[in-house]
Scaffold this active site. Sequence first.
Site, PDB file in Angstrom:
ATOM      1  N   ARG A 169       0.803  -1.007  -0.137  1.00  0.00           N
ATOM      2  CA  ARG A 169      -0.127  -0.302   0.060  1.00  0.00           C
ATOM      3  C   ARG A 169       1.082   1.972  -0.057  1.00  0.00           C
ATOM      4  NH1 ARG A 169      -2.550  -3.511   4.094  1.00  0.00           N
ATOM      5  NH2 ARG A 169      -4.463  -4.607   3.609  1.00  0.00           N
ATOM      6  N   LYS A 193      -1.711  -2.602   8.199  1.00  0.00           N
ATOM      7  CA  LYS A 193      -3.082  -2.636   8.903  1.00  0.00           C
ATOM      8  C   LYS A 193      -3.201  -3.466   9.808  1.00  0.00           C
ATOM      9  CE  LYS A 193      -5.845  -0.873   5.372  1.00  0.00           C
ATOM     10  NZ  LYS A 193      -7.710  -1.435   4.810  1.00  0.00           N
ATOM     11  N   HIS A 269      -2.687   2.746  -5.993  1.00  0.00           N
ATOM     12  CA  HIS A 269      -3.595   1.026  -5.664  1.00  0.00           C
ATOM     13  C   HIS A 269      -3.888   0.164  -7.427  1.00  0.00           C
ATOM     14  CE1 HIS A 269      -5.149  -0.594  -1.575  1.00  0.00           C
ATOM     15  NE2 HIS A 269      -5.821  -0.601  -2.410  1.00  0.00           N
ATOM     16  N   ARG A 272      -1.243  -2.091  -7.102  1.00  0.00           N
ATOM     17  CA  ARG A 272      -1.262  -2.989  -5.940  1.00  0.00           C
ATOM     18  C   ARG A 272      -2.662  -3.900  -6.707  1.00  0.00           C
ATOM     19  NH1 ARG A 272      -1.818  -4.990   0.044  1.00  0.00           N
ATOM     20  NH2 ARG A 272      -2.989  -5.200  -0.172  1.00  0.00           N
ATOM     21  N   HIS A 295      -4.093  -9.227   3.311  1.00  0.00           N
ATOM     22  CA  HIS A 295      -5.703  -9.509   4.059  1.00  0.00           C
ATOM     23  C   HIS A 295      -5.211  -9.574   4.862  1.00  0.00           C
ATOM     24  CE1 HIS A 295      -6.236  -8.284  -0.901  1.00  0.00           C
ATOM     25  NE2 HIS A 295      -6.564  -7.243  -0.148  1.00  0.00           N
ATOM     26  N   TYR A 304      -9.192 -11.067  -7.176  1.00  0.00           N
ATOM     27  CA  TYR A 304      -8.362 -10.860  -8.456  1.00  0.00           C
ATOM     28  C   TYR A 304      -8.851 -12.067  -9.288  1.00  0.00           C
ATOM     29  CZ  TYR A 304      -6.773  -6.945  -5.338  1.00  0.00           C
ATOM     30  OH  TYR A 304      -6.362  -5.992  -4.596  1.00  0.00           O
TER      31      TYR A 304
END
Length: 323
Positions: A169, A193, A269, A272, A295, A304
Amino acid sequence: MEMQGSQAKGVPAVDQDLQDFTDYLSRVAGKSPNTVRSYRADLAGFLHLMHLHGIDDPAQIDLATIRSWLAHEAATHARSTMARKTAALRSFFGWLSQHGRIKTDPTLALSSPKQSEHLPRILTHDQARTLMDTVDQDPVEPREEEDVQAALQVRDAAMLELLYATGMRVAELCGLDLDDVNRHSRTVKVLGKGSKERVLPYGLPADRALDRWLGEGRPVLAGSTAKSAHKAGQALFLGQLGGRVGQRQVRKVVHQAAGQAGVPDIAPHALRHSAATHMLDGGADLREVQEMLGHSSLRTTQRYTHVSIEQLRARYRQAFPRA
């Protein structure tokens, strides 16, 4: 309750609840600064509107009132934004209930809006190659007045190569320090995150770009004085004035690079998204891509596979005479 638009301002009667909750999000729950800011803004807007309707005690807010506010907001916001607003409310009232500040949680029966299953925008393999070939071109000749411009060009190439090579990110890229990069193993440690660390490999093109940045570009932007070196600190990527590069600047760099390369205009993004899809196209396992992207849910990564399938269908229709 009929909802009218309002500015997102804090409500004095519940300021402490809101402050305590946002402190909890950042210090205990480990939410990212962006999530904390978004949740706080969503809740401040909601609580301010409650205040305008004479409700200053969260215990007086019921499910019908919450649903009415969400319905009003849904008229002008995307589904993804409404999902976040709903999550903010559920998290806030759940926290209030757990800490005894309200007797019952009115959001227990509140469901999240169904997210649209739109596919993320990506570059094709050829477009990604064109973009990287363009940014990797030799910088301007390092005449004295152009040293900074040459350094920025070298930096931009390294940032783009690393974004595409790792799928990280933008916030993770901007937060990188010098010692997060292991040149020997060609890996980089990122803080994602929820303050979760992961180690990502990168390839030879990104390594070459990093080598040039660290050897030729960064020393120029970091400066030669003690004051400028202090400003640069341990940040891997620097802005033109010598401090840590910001997310807005990285986004600007990506947009400009896409324009120069003649590929579709993209945000960081999208690099990514492209990295994840191209890995799957190349035979990578879904779990491996999940780990690379950081994730928490495999469901997030699975979208994806839909992109890969859509690309396969497009190639099939183009190449197969009886498609």
